[in-house]
Scaffold this active site. Structure first.
Site, mmCIF file in Angstrom:
data_model
loop_
_atom_site.group_PDB
_atom_site.id
_atom_site.type_symbol
_atom_site.label_atom_id
_atom_site.label_comp_id
_atom_site.label_asym_id
_atom_site.label_seq_id
_atom_site.Cartn_x
_atom_site.Cartn_y
_atom_site.Cartn_z
ATOM 1 N N ASP A 15 0.873 -0.997 -0.025
ATOM 2 C CA ASP A 15 -0.137 0.156 0.282
ATOM 3 C C ASP A 15 1.100 1.541 0.340
ATOM 4 O O ASP A 15 1.100 1.887 0.599
ATOM 5 C CB ASP A 15 -0.735 -0.068 1.328
ATOM 6 C CG ASP A 15 -0.181 0.003 2.241
ATOM 7 O OD1 ASP A 15 1.010 -0.555 2.766
ATOM 8 O OD2 ASP A 15 -0.658 0.826 3.735
ATOM 9 N N ASP A 20 6.801 0.916 2.338
ATOM 10 C CA ASP A 20 6.289 0.247 0.554
ATOM 11 C C ASP A 20 7.072 0.534 -0.601
ATOM 12 O O ASP A 20 7.528 -0.439 -1.174
ATOM 13 C CB ASP A 20 4.925 0.213 0.188
ATOM 14 C CG ASP A 20 4.282 0.276 1.976
ATOM 15 O OD1 ASP A 20 3.471 -1.400 1.704
ATOM 16 O OD2 ASP A 20 4.121 0.693 2.196
ATOM 17 N N ASN A 42 -2.308 3.036 3.414
ATOM 18 C CA ASN A 42 -1.998 3.907 3.787
ATOM 19 C C ASN A 42 -2.936 5.358 3.464
ATOM 20 O O ASN A 42 -2.582 6.514 3.540
ATOM 21 C CB ASN A 42 -0.591 3.816 3.430
ATOM 22 C CG ASN A 42 0.562 3.263 4.382
ATOM 23 O OD1 ASN A 42 0.576 3.146 5.387
ATOM 24 N ND2 ASN A 42 1.495 2.979 4.075
ATOM 25 N N THR A 125 2.833 -6.415 2.840
ATOM 26 C CA THR A 125 3.713 -4.711 3.280
ATOM 27 C C THR A 125 2.570 -4.135 4.172
ATOM 28 O O THR A 125 2.542 -2.412 3.891
ATOM 29 C CB THR A 125 4.472 -4.472 2.923
ATOM 30 O OG1 THR A 125 4.298 -3.594 1.468
ATOM 31 C CG2 THR A 125 5.942 -5.274 2.370
ATOM 32 N N PHE A 165 -1.027 -1.039 12.683
ATOM 33 C CA PHE A 165 -1.439 0.419 11.789
ATOM 34 C C PHE A 165 -1.620 -1.016 10.280
ATOM 35 O O PHE A 165 -3.409 -1.467 10.374
ATOM 36 C CB PHE A 165 -0.845 1.380 10.643
ATOM 37 C CG PHE A 165 -1.874 1.584 9.277
ATOM 38 C CD1 PHE A 165 -3.261 2.651 9.817
ATOM 39 C CD2 PHE A 165 -1.404 0.992 8.443
ATOM 40 C CE1 PHE A 165 -4.090 2.632 9.108
ATOM 41 C CE2 PHE A 165 -2.334 1.280 7.165
ATOM 42 C CZ PHE A 165 -3.573 2.034 7.583
ATOM 43 N N ASN A 166 -1.113 -1.948 9.868
ATOM 44 C CA ASN A 166 -1.986 -2.561 9.183
ATOM 45 C C ASN A 166 -2.921 -3.688 9.706
ATOM 46 O O ASN A 166 -3.602 -4.123 8.602
ATOM 47 C CB ASN A 166 -0.501 -3.553 8.535
ATOM 48 C CG ASN A 166 0.578 -2.577 7.645
ATOM 49 O OD1 ASN A 166 -0.165 -1.728 7.320
ATOM 50 N ND2 ASN A 166 1.911 -3.341 7.082
ATOM 51 N N HIS A 240 9.993 0.100 7.967
ATOM 52 C CA HIS A 240 8.960 -0.985 8.350
ATOM 53 C C HIS A 240 9.271 -1.990 7.106
ATOM 54 O O HIS A 240 9.135 -3.672 8.153
ATOM 55 C CB HIS A 240 7.726 -0.991 8.599
ATOM 56 C CG HIS A 240 7.079 -0.289 9.526
ATOM 57 N ND1 HIS A 240 7.201 0.197 11.139
ATOM 58 C CD2 HIS A 240 7.244 1.949 9.658
ATOM 59 C CE1 HIS A 240 6.787 0.803 11.822
ATOM 60 N NE2 HIS A 240 6.956 2.307 10.936
ATOM 61 N N ASP A 241 8.867 -1.384 5.306
ATOM 62 C CA ASP A 241 8.532 -2.872 5.513
ATOM 63 C C ASP A 241 9.022 -3.489 4.389
ATOM 64 O O ASP A 241 9.576 -4.471 4.595
ATOM 65 C CB ASP A 241 7.280 -2.104 4.127
ATOM 66 C CG ASP A 241 6.299 -1.784 4.679
ATOM 67 O OD1 ASP A 241 5.722 -2.731 5.507
ATOM 68 O OD2 ASP A 241 5.140 -0.259 4.678
HETATM 69 C C1 BDR Z 1 2.532 -0.044 8.806
HETATM 70 O O1 BDR Z 1 1.980 1.168 8.463
HETATM 71 C C2 BDR Z 1 2.512 1.315 6.702
HETATM 72 O O2 BDR Z 1 2.229 3.358 7.535
HETATM 73 C C3 BDR Z 1 3.260 1.222 6.955
HETATM 74 O O3 BDR Z 1 3.421 1.499 5.541
HETATM 75 C C4 BDR Z 1 2.993 -0.020 6.853
HETATM 76 O O4 BDR Z 1 3.283 -1.190 6.384
HETATM 77 C C5 BDR Z 1 3.796 0.033 9.768
HETATM 78 O O5 BDR Z 1 2.638 0.322 10.741
HETATM 79 CA CA CA Z 2 2.790 -0.503 4.303
#
Ligand code: BDR
Ligand code: CA
Length: 315
Positions: A15, A20, A42, A125, A165-166, A240-241
């Protein structure tokens, strides 16, 4: 999980999103990407699909980009403009991509591709909506997928005190995927918060030649300034991703623990929370997930720099 081949074939379900975008860059250098599928997360779907096309354009790679779910299975859609800006990729001048989307049925694409490419890995991701729908529509999928490496979860949260979040964005999808019984690797916040785009690391990106490096340094500046201004203790954005990619290609960078992981689907604080069973009791549930617990962040950044340098040379 069986050993991963040196250059795994993957579908990257994402996303974009700053991190990402970095995952796409790292995957294009270290994996054979058989497709990029996009999901609302996102930013709204039209924008995450557009942003994936932008990254394909900049990298000049011949990979299908297929849009998927415009919203979660049950809960209302919610985006992360407060982290990534309204475009999902604020902070850089992005070129207009020329190649159109290769489709709008990511779920069908995932099912067909996994069936025709046995041994393919899914790297996820964003919210897990596309993957959950594919698993639900094609119960045989598990026979063909090598495994699922996902960014999400952790023992603390970022969207709520306990939820990342994801998984918060589509907890029902996460419950389907994490409960699937497929081999799982989890790159949760415990490890991704140790991989930060610090000022010195961003300067290494800026020092590289080419459009990709210039776009990414702008994206990192925006992303990191956002993280620094919103946290007491972060020197830069948590990137993160790409760790969900590197967990497949460079497992030696990580400390891991095989654990039982479950997802909560409801609760003001607990919706999307992962419960990682860290008990040492003999009588504990069997592990269903390889959880990344630490990363050699300097080495992971070196590989990220190599990938950006390689992507900058390709255009
Ligand atoms: C995740 O949430 C999104 O904001 C980032 O792309 C990552 O995949 C982190 O919590
Ligand atoms: Ca992401």
């Amino acid at each position: 999980m069986a050993p991963t081949p040196a250059r795994p074939r993957i579908i990257l379900d994402c996303d974009p999103g700053h991190d990402d975008a970095v995952a796409i860059v790292v995957a294009s250098h270290t994996c054979d990407i058989v497709g990029i599928t996009t999901v609302a997360g996102n930013a709204p779907l039209e924008r995450t699909a557009y942003n994936a096309r932008v990254m394909r354009h900049i990298l000049d790679i011949d990979v299908p980009v297929v849009a998927g779910a415009a919203g979660p299975l049950v809960v209302a859609p919610a985006f992360a403009g407060y982290v990534h800006g309204e475009s999902g990729l604020d902070g850089a001048d992005l070129p207009e991509p020329t190649r159109p989307l290769d489709g709008t049925d990511a779920v069908g694409f995932i099912i067909d591709t996994v069936r025709s490419e046995p041994g393919c890995h899914l790297v996820v991701t964003g919210p897990m909506t596309n993957i959950a729908l594919a698993l639900r529509m094609a119960p045989d999928l598990g026979d063909h997928i090598a495994g699922i490496s996902f960014m999400g979860g952790g023992t603390f949260g970022n969207r709520t005190p306990m939820a990342e979040f994801n998984l918060w964005a589509d907890p029902h999808a996460a419950a389907i995927v994490i409960g699937s019984g497929l081999p799982l690797i989890m790159a949760g916040l415990d490890v991704t918060h140790r991989f930060q785009a610090t000022p010195d690391r961003i300067e290494r990106v800026r020092a590289l030649d080419g459009r990709l490096a210039s776009v990414l340094s702008g994206l990192f500046d925006f992303f990191s300034e956002n993280y620094r201004s919103r946290h007491d203790d972060m020197a830069g954005a948590a990137v993160h991703d790409p760790l969900a990619v590197l967990a497949l290609t460079h497992r030696e960078l990580f400390a891991t623990s095989d654990s039982f992981v479950d997802v909560m689907v409801t609760g003001e604080h607990t919706r999307g929370m992962t419960v990682v069973d860290q008990r040492t009791l003999v009588d504990r549930p069997a592990a269903n997930c390889t959880v990344l617990t630490d990363v050699d962040a300097d080495a992971a950044w070196d590989i990220t720099i190599e990938a950006i340098a390689a992507g900058s040379r390709s255009v």
